[in-house]
Design a protein around this motif. Structure first.
Motif, PDB file in Angstrom:
ATOM      1  N   PHE A  91      22.625 -54.047 -27.242  1.00  0.00           N
ATOM      2  CA  PHE A  91      22.202 -55.448 -27.174  1.00  0.00           C
ATOM      3  C   PHE A  91      23.212 -56.406 -27.803  1.00  0.00           C
ATOM      4  N   TRP A  92      23.624 -56.173 -29.040  1.00  0.00           N
ATOM      5  CA  TRP A  92      24.618 -57.051 -29.667  1.00  0.00           C
ATOM      6  C   TRP A  92      26.000 -56.446 -29.463  1.00  0.00           C
ATOM      7  N   ASN A  93      26.344 -56.184 -28.211  1.00  0.00           N
ATOM      8  CA  ASN A  93      27.561 -55.434 -27.925  1.00  0.00           C
ATOM      9  C   ASN A  93      28.835 -56.243 -28.117  1.00  0.00           C
ATOM     10  N   ARG A  94      28.769 -57.563 -28.047  1.00  0.00           N
ATOM     11  CA  ARG A  94      29.987 -58.359 -28.147  1.00  0.00           C
ATOM     12  C   ARG A  94      30.400 -58.603 -29.598  1.00  0.00           C
ATOM     13  N   ARG A  95      29.436 -58.844 -30.462  1.00  0.00           N
ATOM     14  CA  ARG A  95      29.762 -58.998 -31.881  1.00  0.00           C
ATOM     15  C   ARG A  95      28.490 -58.972 -32.705  1.00  0.00           C
ATOM     16  N   SER A  96      28.552 -58.336 -33.862  1.00  0.00           N
ATOM     17  CA  SER A  96      27.450 -58.390 -34.828  1.00  0.00           C
ATOM     18  C   SER A  96      28.070 -58.247 -36.217  1.00  0.00           C
ATOM     19  N   THR A  97      28.273 -59.394 -36.896  1.00  0.00           N
ATOM     20  CA  THR A  97      29.013 -59.394 -38.154  1.00  0.00           C
ATOM     21  C   THR A  97      28.348 -60.300 -39.188  1.00  0.00           C
ATOM     22  N   VAL A  98      28.624 -60.001 -40.457  1.00  0.00           N
ATOM     23  CA  VAL A  98      28.258 -60.855 -41.576  1.00  0.00           C
ATOM     24  C   VAL A  98      29.510 -61.033 -42.429  1.00  0.00           C
ATOM     25  N   TYR A 113      35.882 -57.658 -32.342  1.00  0.00           N
ATOM     26  CA  TYR A 113      37.153 -57.424 -31.662  1.00  0.00           C
ATOM     27  C   TYR A 113      38.143 -56.759 -32.610  1.00  0.00           C
ATOM     28  N   THR A 114      38.982 -55.876 -32.071  1.00  0.00           N
ATOM     29  CA  THR A 114      40.047 -55.270 -32.861  1.00  0.00           C
ATOM     30  C   THR A 114      41.240 -56.223 -32.946  1.00  0.00           C
ATOM     31  N   PRO A 115      42.049 -56.121 -33.996  1.00  0.00           N
ATOM     32  CA  PRO A 115      43.251 -56.954 -34.094  1.00  0.00           C
ATOM     33  C   PRO A 115      44.192 -56.784 -32.910  1.00  0.00           C
ATOM     34  N   THR A 116      44.335 -55.551 -32.401  1.00  0.00           N
ATOM     35  CA  THR A 116      45.249 -55.321 -31.282  1.00  0.00           C
ATOM     36  C   THR A 116      44.767 -55.978 -29.993  1.00  0.00           C
ATOM     37  N   PHE A 117      43.447 -56.146 -29.843  1.00  0.00           N
ATOM     38  CA  PHE A 117      42.946 -56.772 -28.618  1.00  0.00           C
ATOM     39  C   PHE A 117      43.207 -58.273 -28.583  1.00  0.00           C
ATOM     40  N   TRP A 118      43.228 -58.925 -29.760  1.00  0.00           N
ATOM     41  CA  TRP A 118      43.382 -60.377 -29.774  1.00  0.00           C
ATOM     42  C   TRP A 118      44.643 -60.834 -29.049  1.00  0.00           C
ATOM     43  N   GLY A 132      41.444 -61.820 -12.226  1.00  0.00           N
ATOM     44  CA  GLY A 132      42.789 -61.980 -12.758  1.00  0.00           C
ATOM     45  C   GLY A 132      43.013 -61.343 -14.110  1.00  0.00           C
ATOM     46  N   ASN A 133      42.069 -60.583 -14.606  1.00  0.00           N
ATOM     47  CA  ASN A 133      42.153 -59.918 -15.907  1.00  0.00           C
ATOM     48  C   ASN A 133      43.419 -59.063 -15.990  1.00  0.00           C
ATOM     49  N   SER A 134      44.257 -59.295 -17.003  1.00  0.00           N
ATOM     50  CA  SER A 134      45.481 -58.500 -17.127  1.00  0.00           C
ATOM     51  C   SER A 134      45.186 -57.033 -17.417  1.00  0.00           C
ATOM     52  N   LEU A 135      44.004 -56.719 -17.945  1.00  0.00           N
ATOM     53  CA  LEU A 135      43.646 -55.331 -18.219  1.00  0.00           C
ATOM     54  C   LEU A 135      43.279 -54.563 -16.956  1.00  0.00           C
ATOM     55  N   ASN A 136      43.266 -55.234 -15.797  1.00  0.00           N
ATOM     56  CA  ASN A 136      43.066 -54.514 -14.532  1.00  0.00           C
ATOM     57  C   ASN A 136      44.156 -53.467 -14.323  1.00  0.00           C
ATOM     58  N   THR A 137      45.336 -53.677 -14.900  1.00  0.00           N
ATOM     59  CA  THR A 137      46.430 -52.715 -14.741  1.00  0.00           C
ATOM     60  C   THR A 137      46.507 -51.708 -15.888  1.00  0.00           C
ATOM     61  N   ALA A 138      45.626 -51.823 -16.893  1.00  0.00           N
ATOM     62  CA  ALA A 138      45.706 -50.953 -18.074  1.00  0.00           C
ATOM     63  C   ALA A 138      45.309 -49.525 -17.726  1.00  0.00           C
ATOM     64  N   GLN A 139      46.204 -48.572 -18.004  1.00  0.00           N
ATOM     65  CA  GLN A 139      45.922 -47.162 -17.731  1.00  0.00           C
ATOM     66  C   GLN A 139      45.606 -46.385 -19.005  1.00  0.00           C
ATOM     67  N   ARG A 140      45.846 -46.985 -20.153  1.00  0.00           N
ATOM     68  CA  ARG A 140      45.357 -46.486 -21.430  1.00  0.00           C
ATOM     69  C   ARG A 140      44.676 -47.642 -22.141  1.00  0.00           C
ATOM     70  N   HIS A 141      43.517 -47.375 -22.724  1.00  0.00           N
ATOM     71  CA  HIS A 141      42.715 -48.433 -23.331  1.00  0.00           C
ATOM     72  C   HIS A 141      43.090 -48.624 -24.794  1.00  0.00           C
ATOM     73  N   GLY A 143      41.589 -50.420 -27.012  1.00  0.00           N
ATOM     74  CA  GLY A 143      40.432 -50.676 -27.866  1.00  0.00           C
ATOM     75  C   GLY A 143      40.084 -52.138 -27.935  1.00  0.00           C
ATOM     76  N   THR A 144      38.985 -52.520 -27.315  1.00  0.00           N
ATOM     77  CA  THR A 144      38.567 -53.923 -27.296  1.00  0.00           C
ATOM     78  C   THR A 144      37.796 -54.282 -28.556  1.00  0.00           C
TER      79      THR A 144
END
Length: 365
Positions: A91-98, A113-118, A132-141, A143-144
């Motif tokens: 449910f809170w998949n995008r962010r859940s922080t304090v 979000y991870t620092p590398t994803f920013w 147009g998502n640039s990650l459409n070409t990503a063959q290794r993930h 980490g979002t």
């Protein structure tokens, strides 16, 4: 009677102070688009899809002033499949922080979000969304997001320097869609029209497989391995156009030879209430004994801002795979895509292309 009235007046005054020092906001985005996708080797598909320009989401955020420059805050943010009215993950998949923040910086706990994803999303004119998502070409993930994290953010008064550092645990590889330990950071400098940042991370998969990325990637699941990520992104606003791009490198340590080099260059060209977004993305994955696979994507969008909150847009994208790759510009039926509707009938045949167009409406609230 007079004492009672005085007591009520004093309590009311304190109540007013408390309400002025804290607040909670409901906010979100609804983004829907009519979409056409044709992947080589399968039938075309028409669909109503979410997240063409921005991610559809529903969120709550709040802040409390604790005095002395110290503040407490929280964010709860849920991804929404606006086309079907369902959640697109936990449910809170995008962010859940304090958080606790002061002039010394911010300590933030929770899923984020991870620092590398920013660098991948901020230096992409398409914001890692839609066809147009640039990650459409990503063959290794790379980490979002990461569960179970502790982060530290540098204060905002460092003359243009900024940064963050994250540590996240896998908690015995039971951490839902992120069963890995994450250690990473990001440091950047922004001044005037210029912005540049570098980020790196180690993602350690132990005791569980991770297969949460596009099935078109020939690598398959990652099991009992370490993935190293490093990327650098930059942008320059010329006024008449903003140019941006990034280079990202991914490597699996335990494989004899498994490494991906991926890059993106894009631009936003504003005029009046309109914007034109254009870009080019390319990835190259080398795997020991399995050859080299490459994918490249050309993309363009037109956005017309009806107001500060509402826009209409159209996007066209073309992705070309070489003989070893089968990447798609949209999630396909039968794949392990974790979010969004299945906007393609199937992945392209190996070496085939993927093409499509979408027209949509985005509204912030």
């Amino acid at each position: 009677m007079k004492k009672s009235l005085l007591a009520l007046a004093v309590l009311g005054a304190f109540s007013g102070v408390a309400s002025a020092q804290s607040s909670v906001t409901l906010y979100g985005t609804i983004d829907l688009a009519g979409r056409y996708v044709k992947n080589e080797g399968s039938n075309r598909r028409f669909s109503l899809a979410s997240d063409g320009l921005n991610s559809s989401q529903l969120g709550f955020r709040g802040v409390e002033d604790l005095g002395g420059g110290l503040k407490a805050s929280f964010v709860l943010l849920a991804g929404v499949n606006a086309d079907s009215g369902t959640a697109n993950g936990k449910f809170w998949n995008r962010r859940s922080t304090v958080s606790l923040s002061s002039n010394a910086g911010e300590i933030r706990l929770g899923r984020d979000y991870t620092p590398t994803f920013w660098n991948l999303t901020l230096f992409d004119a398409f914001g890692t969304n839609g066809l147009g998502n640039s990650l459409n070409t990503a063959q290794r993930h790379p980490g979002t997001r990461q569960d179970n994290t502790i982060q530290y953010f540098l204060p905002s008064n460092l003359g243009g320097w900024y940064g963050q550092f994250m540590a996240g645990t896998s908690e015995g590889a039971t951490s839902g869609d992120r069963p890995a330990r994450y250690l990473g950071g990001r440091v950047g400098f922004a001044a005037g029209p210029f912005d540049v940042a570098v980020a790196g991370a180690q993602i350690r998969y132990r005791g569980a497989s991770f297969n949460g990325w596009t099935a078109g990637a020939p690598g398959g699941a990652i099991t009992n391995d370490d993935q190293k990520s490093i990327n650098v992104g930059a942008s320059w606003n010329f006024g008449f156009a903003k140019l941006m791009g990034y280079v990202d490198y991914e490597r699996l340590d335990n494989a004899a030879d498994d490494r991906e080099l991926r890059g993106s260059i894009s631009a936003v060209i504003p005029f009046g209430q309109s914007e034109v977004h254009v870009g080019y993305d390319r990835s190259r994955l080398r795997r020991d004994g399995a050859g080299t696979s490459t994918a490249q994507q050309l993309k363009a969008s037109y956005v017309y801002n009806l107001s500060k909150r509402t826009a209409v847009y159209g996007t066209v994208s073309y992705l070309d795979n070489n003989r070893n790759a089968a990447m798609s510009i949209a999630p396909a039926s039968g794949t392990n895509a974790s979010t969004g509707s299945q906007s393609a009938t199937a992945l392209p045949s190996t070496g085939g292309d993927s093409r499509g167009v979408e027209f949509g409406v985005r509204h912030f609230f």
